[in-house]
Scaffold this motif. Sequence first.
Motif, PDB file in Angstrom:
ATOM      1  N   GLY A  90       0.710  -1.319  -0.090  1.00  0.00           N
ATOM      2  CA  GLY A  90      -0.022  -0.028  -0.095  1.00  0.00           C
ATOM      3  C   GLY A  90       0.841   1.338   0.079  1.00  0.00           C
ATOM      4  O   GLY A  90       1.952   1.441   0.530  1.00  0.00           O
ATOM      5  N   TRP A  91       0.176   2.391  -0.674  1.00  0.00           N
ATOM      6  CA  TRP A  91       1.096   3.604  -0.525  1.00  0.00           C
ATOM      7  C   TRP A  91       0.823   3.954   0.812  1.00  0.00           C
ATOM      8  O   TRP A  91      -0.018   3.935   1.291  1.00  0.00           O
ATOM      9  N   PRO A  92       2.168   4.588   1.094  1.00  0.00           N
ATOM     10  CA  PRO A  92       2.257   5.109   2.654  1.00  0.00           C
ATOM     11  C   PRO A  92       1.357   6.247   2.838  1.00  0.00           C
ATOM     12  O   PRO A  92       0.785   7.031   1.784  1.00  0.00           O
ATOM     13  N   THR A  93       0.579   6.339   4.056  1.00  0.00           N
ATOM     14  CA  THR A  93      -0.424   7.430   4.401  1.00  0.00           C
ATOM     15  C   THR A  93      -0.032   7.958   5.680  1.00  0.00           C
ATOM     16  O   THR A  93       0.788   7.677   6.530  1.00  0.00           O
ATOM     17  N   VAL A  94      -0.578   9.012   5.801  1.00  0.00           N
ATOM     18  CA  VAL A  94      -0.586  10.016   7.071  1.00  0.00           C
ATOM     19  C   VAL A  94      -1.099   9.371   8.149  1.00  0.00           C
ATOM     20  O   VAL A  94      -0.393   9.339   9.336  1.00  0.00           O
ATOM     21  N   GLU A  95      -2.015   8.349   8.098  1.00  0.00           N
ATOM     22  CA  GLU A  95      -2.615   7.908   9.083  1.00  0.00           C
ATOM     23  C   GLU A  95      -1.800   6.889   9.779  1.00  0.00           C
ATOM     24  O   GLU A  95      -1.578   6.630  11.055  1.00  0.00           O
ATOM     25  N   GLU A  96      -1.248   6.114   8.667  1.00  0.00           N
ATOM     26  CA  GLU A  96      -0.113   5.153   9.673  1.00  0.00           C
ATOM     27  C   GLU A  96       1.149   5.765  10.369  1.00  0.00           C
ATOM     28  O   GLU A  96       1.516   5.133  11.150  1.00  0.00           O
ATOM     29  N   LEU A  97       1.217   7.076  10.021  1.00  0.00           N
ATOM     30  CA  LEU A  97       2.672   7.584  10.407  1.00  0.00           C
ATOM     31  C   LEU A  97       2.100   8.472  11.856  1.00  0.00           C
ATOM     32  O   LEU A  97       2.843   8.719  12.825  1.00  0.00           O
ATOM     33  N   ALA A  98       0.986   8.933  11.632  1.00  0.00           N
ATOM     34  CA  ALA A  98       0.233  10.132  12.519  1.00  0.00           C
ATOM     35  C   ALA A  98       0.487   9.551  14.259  1.00  0.00           C
ATOM     36  O   ALA A  98       0.862  10.410  14.932  1.00  0.00           O
ATOM     37  N   PRO A  99       0.047   8.555  14.436  1.00  0.00           N
ATOM     38  CA  PRO A  99       0.187   7.945  15.695  1.00  0.00           C
ATOM     39  C   PRO A  99       1.624   7.813  16.737  1.00  0.00           C
ATOM     40  O   PRO A  99       1.856   7.772  17.669  1.00  0.00           O
ATOM     41  N   HIS A 100       2.517   7.967  15.591  1.00  0.00           N
ATOM     42  CA  HIS A 100       3.913   8.007  16.136  1.00  0.00           C
ATOM     43  C   HIS A 100       4.745   9.039  15.809  1.00  0.00           C
ATOM     44  O   HIS A 100       5.926   9.225  16.209  1.00  0.00           O
ATOM     45  N   SER A 101       3.931  10.329  15.748  1.00  0.00           N
ATOM     46  CA  SER A 101       4.713  11.644  15.087  1.00  0.00           C
ATOM     47  C   SER A 101       4.538  12.475  16.422  1.00  0.00           C
ATOM     48  O   SER A 101       3.727  12.539  17.470  1.00  0.00           O
ATOM     49  N   GLY A 102       5.598  13.188  16.446  1.00  0.00           N
ATOM     50  CA  GLY A 102       5.783  14.177  17.459  1.00  0.00           C
ATOM     51  C   GLY A 102       6.141  15.475  16.666  1.00  0.00           C
ATOM     52  O   GLY A 102       5.270  15.984  15.755  1.00  0.00           O
ATOM     53  N   ASP A 103       6.971  16.515  17.392  1.00  0.00           N
ATOM     54  CA  ASP A 103       7.304  17.812  16.741  1.00  0.00           C
ATOM     55  C   ASP A 103       8.253  17.783  15.898  1.00  0.00           C
ATOM     56  O   ASP A 103       9.429  17.488  16.278  1.00  0.00           O
ATOM     57  N   PRO A 104       8.003  18.139  14.613  1.00  0.00           N
ATOM     58  CA  PRO A 104       9.148  18.020  13.481  1.00  0.00           C
ATOM     59  C   PRO A 104      10.159  18.806  13.880  1.00  0.00           C
ATOM     60  O   PRO A 104      11.200  18.740  13.352  1.00  0.00           O
ATOM     61  N   ALA A 105      10.087  19.908  14.786  1.00  0.00           N
ATOM     62  CA  ALA A 105      11.000  20.928  15.096  1.00  0.00           C
ATOM     63  C   ALA A 105      12.342  20.153  15.595  1.00  0.00           C
ATOM     64  O   ALA A 105      13.414  20.878  15.898  1.00  0.00           O
ATOM     65  N   VAL A 106      11.901  19.371  16.722  1.00  0.00           N
ATOM     66  CA  VAL A 106      12.890  18.567  17.340  1.00  0.00           C
ATOM     67  C   VAL A 106      14.484  18.319  16.359  1.00  0.00           C
ATOM     68  O   VAL A 106      15.501  18.709  16.641  1.00  0.00           O
ATOM     69  N   LEU A 107      13.981  17.851  15.538  1.00  0.00           N
ATOM     70  CA  LEU A 107      14.848  17.180  14.422  1.00  0.00           C
ATOM     71  C   LEU A 107      15.604  18.491  13.820  1.00  0.00           C
ATOM     72  O   LEU A 107      16.690  18.280  13.859  1.00  0.00           O
ATOM     73  N   THR A 108      14.817  19.414  13.098  1.00  0.00           N
ATOM     74  CA  THR A 108      15.522  20.336  12.409  1.00  0.00           C
ATOM     75  C   THR A 108      16.245  21.275  13.227  1.00  0.00           C
ATOM     76  O   THR A 108      17.577  21.682  12.881  1.00  0.00           O
ATOM     77  N   GLU A 109      15.889  21.401  14.512  1.00  0.00           N
ATOM     78  CA  GLU A 109      16.689  22.280  15.438  1.00  0.00           C
ATOM     79  C   GLU A 109      17.992  21.646  15.704  1.00  0.00           C
ATOM     80  O   GLU A 109      18.958  21.995  15.823  1.00  0.00           O
ATOM     81  N   THR A 110      17.886  20.254  16.078  1.00  0.00           N
ATOM     82  CA  THR A 110      19.128  19.464  16.618  1.00  0.00           C
ATOM     83  C   THR A 110      19.910  19.535  15.430  1.00  0.00           C
ATOM     84  O   THR A 110      21.247  19.304  15.633  1.00  0.00           O
ATOM     85  N   ALA A 111      19.492  19.156  14.248  1.00  0.00           N
ATOM     86  CA  ALA A 111      20.413  18.870  12.976  1.00  0.00           C
ATOM     87  C   ALA A 111      21.393  20.352  12.799  1.00  0.00           C
ATOM     88  O   ALA A 111      22.233  20.318  12.479  1.00  0.00           O
ATOM     89  N   ALA A 112      20.521  21.503  12.890  1.00  0.00           N
ATOM     90  CA  ALA A 112      21.150  22.689  12.858  1.00  0.00           C
ATOM     91  C   ALA A 112      22.465  22.831  13.692  1.00  0.00           C
ATOM     92  O   ALA A 112      23.296  23.103  13.410  1.00  0.00           O
ATOM     93  N   VAL A 113      21.972  22.276  14.928  1.00  0.00           N
ATOM     94  CA  VAL A 113      23.301  22.380  15.917  1.00  0.00           C
ATOM     95  C   VAL A 113      24.338  21.586  15.324  1.00  0.00           C
ATOM     96  O   VAL A 113      25.734  21.825  15.256  1.00  0.00           O
ATOM     97  N   LEU A 114      23.912  20.211  15.013  1.00  0.00           N
ATOM     98  CA  LEU A 114      24.977  19.163  14.476  1.00  0.00           C
ATOM     99  C   LEU A 114      25.655  19.718  13.395  1.00  0.00           C
ATOM    100  O   LEU A 114      26.916  19.622  13.265  1.00  0.00           O
TER     101      LEU A 114
END
Length: 843
Positions: free
Chosen positions: A754-778
Motif C-alpha cells: 500500500g502507498w504510505p499514508t498519513v494515518e499510519e505515521l500520525a500515531p507515532h509522530s511528534g514535533d518535527p522541529a526537534v529534528l530540524t533544530e538539533t540538526a542545525a546544531v549538529l
Amino acid sequence: MTRNIPEKPALKGLEAKWMERWEIERTYRFDRTKGRSEIFSIDTPPPTVSGSLHMGSVFGYVQTDAHARYRRMKGNEVFYPMGWDDNGLPTERRVQNYYGVRCDPTLPYGPGFTPPDEPSDPPISISRRNFIELCHGLTAEDEKVFEDLWRTLGLSVDWSQSYATIDPHSQRTSQKAFLHNLARGEAYSQEAPVLWDIDFKSAIAQAELEDRERPAAYYRVAFRRPDGSPLFIETTRPELIAACVALVAHPEDERYKALFGTTVTSPLFEVELPIMSHHLADPDKGSGIAMICTWGDTTDVTWWRELDLPTRALIQQTGRLHQEVPEWIDSESGREAYRQIAGLYANQAQKRMEELLTESADLDGQPRPITHPVKFYENGDRPLEIVSSRQWYIRNGGRDQELRSQFLKRGSELHWVPDFMQVRYEHWVNGLTGDWLISRQRFFGVAIPVWYPVGADGTVDYDHPILPDEASLPVDPTSATAPGYDEGQRGQPGGFVGDPDIMDTWATSSLTPQIAGHWDDDPELFSRVFPMDLRPQGPEIIRTWLFSTIVRSHYEHDALPWAHTTINGWVLDPDRKKMSKSRGNVITPHALIEEHGAEAVRYWSCNGRPGTDTAVDHGVMRIGRRLATKILNASRFALGFAEDIDASAISVPLDRSMLAALTGVVERATEAFDAFDYARALEIVERSFWTWTDDYLELVKGRAYEGDGSEGASAHAALQMALGVYLRLFAPFLPFVTEEVWSWWREGSVHRAGWPTVEELAPHSGDPAVLTETAAVLSAVRKAKSDAKVSMRAEVDSVSVSAGPEAIELVRQAEDDLKAAARAGEVLYSEGEFAVDAVLSAS
RNA sequence: GGGCGUUUAGCUCAGUUGGCUAGAGCACUGCCCUUACAAGGCAGGAGUCGGGGGUUCGAGUCCCUCAACGCCCA
C-alpha cells in the motif's frame, strides 16, 4: 520474517533479477474481476515498431510507468497494456529497404519465396501476399526488441494484454468501427482532389503534410482579351496553363474590377476562360490576378469548389501529364501545343512550356526566381501533386462548423496535463480544412472492408458498396468474395470488385482504447476499463492520434475516450538541440542503459517536468545511480539491528520528530502524484531522504548501536518504519532497488504494498522541529570541525548553543543523541540569537 | 507570418495562489579512512532571476514591451 541482508549490497544484477521475478510472479497482471471504480486504465501509446527506438519514448513511458506504479500502490487495479503500431507505410518502407524488395500487386503469390540475406539492388518485385508476409515477419522481430527494452526499463506493463495494430483482433475492431461510421453517415467516399505523393502512389492526409521552402520562379505570362490586348498573370506553374479554368482577382481590386464577367483566352492552347473575383486573390502577389488551375495548390481547390468551376485535371497519379490531348482544347494549334508536353512529368513540362511561351512571345521577360513553401508528405522526397481520385473520408469537422464545435467541446472536457497543451488541440481543430482522408493506396494495413457492384456495362457503382457481415471480419475484399457473388464474378460485368485500398494507420490506432479494452469481443472487460482514465503521449501527435481517437470515441460511444491526458516533453541532446539522424546526434536508449543502468535512466526521465523539453543529462543519471546505491546502504544500516519491533516502541522525541517530518513528505508527494506531477513527487521524497540519511541517521546512530532498553528499541522501530515508508515512496521511480531491499525483510512485492499514508505515521509522530533544530546544531559543530581541519570523529569538550527558549527546549529533548553524534562531552545553553560554539578537545 | 513554451549560479534545473536573507544537484575549493555508504561523507565560495517599463507596502512570481532559443502550425 527473518532478515536476509547482504554484507555488501550492490546494484549489479538487480535489474535482470527482478525483471524475471516479476514475470514469474505475475506482479503486474491485471485482475479483471475488479470493478470499474477500482480500476485505473491507461491507453498506452503503441510505438511505431518500424522506427528506431529513441529516447523520447523512453522518457514518456517511464513517466507514465511511475504514475501507473503509484496508482497500483494506492489500491487501484491498473489496466496497463502495451501495443505495437506496425501497420502502414513505415513498415512497408522498412521492408523495402531491409530486403530490397518492392510490392507489385499484379504478380501471383510465390509460396516458396525467401528474401535475400543482403538487400537486393535493384529491388526484387514480389506479390502483395509475399510482401505482406515479409512485413509480418519483420515487425514480429522489431516488437521483440521493443518489448525487451521496456522490460529492461522496468515498465509495469501487463504483457499478457499486448496487441499489434495489424493483428486480426485490431483489424476486426478497425473494420467494425469503420462499418459503424459508414452506417451512420460519418464515413463516406468521394471523387475529389487529393494531395498525392507520386512516389508512394498514395493519397496523403492533412495531418501528414509539411511545408518545405523550395526555389521556384514566377513566369509572367500573357493571356489575351477579346480585343487581342494582353492581360498578364504571374504563375510558378506554367505547365498547368492547359489545366486553367479561370482567372481570378480580388473583388475590390480597381485594376480588374471592370473585367469581372469578361473572358480571356489562354496562350498556346487558346481556351476561353472567365475572369472572376474572390477574396482570397491577393492584390499584392504578382500582377494581382491569378490563374486558377485544377489543381496547382490548395488555394486552387478552394477557388474551384467555391466558384463552381469545371474540372480539367491534367496531372495523373503517375505524376505525368495526360498522354491524350484533353477535349477542352478545341483549336488545332492548341492541340498541337499540347502534344509538346503530353506525357511529361510536371518539371519536364515546365521547361518545355518556358520554351513554347518564349517562342510564341507570351512570356514577358525572364522568369523571376523566388523561394516559397511547397507541400510535401512528411516522409516524401518530391512535392505533392493534387490529383482527382476516389477516396474514403471520416467527417472530422473540417467541413462542418457544428461538428467542429462538438470536437472542440470534447477537448475542453478532457483534463490536460500540462493545461497549455489544450491550446494545440484547439488550433489544430480550428485549422482543419477538410475531412479526414483515411484511405491509402498501399498494401500492409487494414483493408477497407467493402466491395462495389459492377454494372452490366462494366462501370463500377461506388455509391452502393457491398458490405460484409460483421461476423466475417476481418476481411480482405481483394481476396474474399463479396457476399452474394461467386469469385468468378470478380471484375466481370454484373459482378463485383473489391476495394483495393487500406486504411491509414491512424484509422486503426485511433481505436486503441477499443482494441486494448476489447470492445469488439469482450464487452464486460470493456465496460470495466472504458472510458479510460489516462492517455499519456507525446506533443507531436496531438493532431493525429489524440484528435482522431476523440473523433472515433465521440461517434461510437458519444463519450471522451479518457478522462485525463498527460503530454510529455521533447528529449533534446545534451546541448539542447533536437536529436535527428541527419545531425548525427541521436543517443540510443540502449547506450544509456548500458552506461548508467535502467534505474538511472528512469531517474533522469522522472526528473523531467511534465510537458517540459528535457536534455539528455549524464550527470542526472549518475545522481540517480548514486541515489539507488544510497538506498541500499542506508537500508543495510536501518535494518541491521533487530528483527521487527512493534511501532509502539517509538517513544523518543527525536524519533517521533523524524516521523512527523515524514508525514508531511507523504502528504505532499501524494498530492503531487494526484496532480500527475511525478517529478515533484520525486523531488520531495528525494530531498527528504537525503536529510534523513545526513541528519537523522547520524543523530540516531549512537543510540541505535549502544542504546539499551526502550531508547534503543525506539530507534530500531523508527528506523524500520521510516525505511518502510521511503521504500514505498521511491518504488514508482526506482522499482528495482526498492524491490530488492523490500525482499530483505518483507513478504510480497513492494509494488503491491500500500502507498504510505498519513494515518499510519500520525500515531507515532511528534514535533518535527526537534529534528530540524538539533540538526542545525549538529551541522554547526561539523562546520567547526571542518574549519579546524579535524575528523568528524574528533572529540568536543563542550557545545554552547545560543538560541531562543523554544529552540533550546527542542534541542534538550535530543541532547543525548546530539552529544553522541557530535562526540561532545556536554551541551551548554544560553538564550539569544542562534549561534553554536564548539570547544574542541585538545588532542 | 501565427501560436505555445523557455530564459534563475560555470552547467542542468526547482521555486505551486506575489511575502523572511532566491534553493538543489553537478562542477569548483577545503577537510575527513567515520563499524550503512571513499564509485563515500562533511563544510564552503559562487546568482544585478534575459533587457526595459509598469502595478504593489512588497515582484523571480502579475501586466506591457523588446530580444534570444526551442517546438508546432501557416
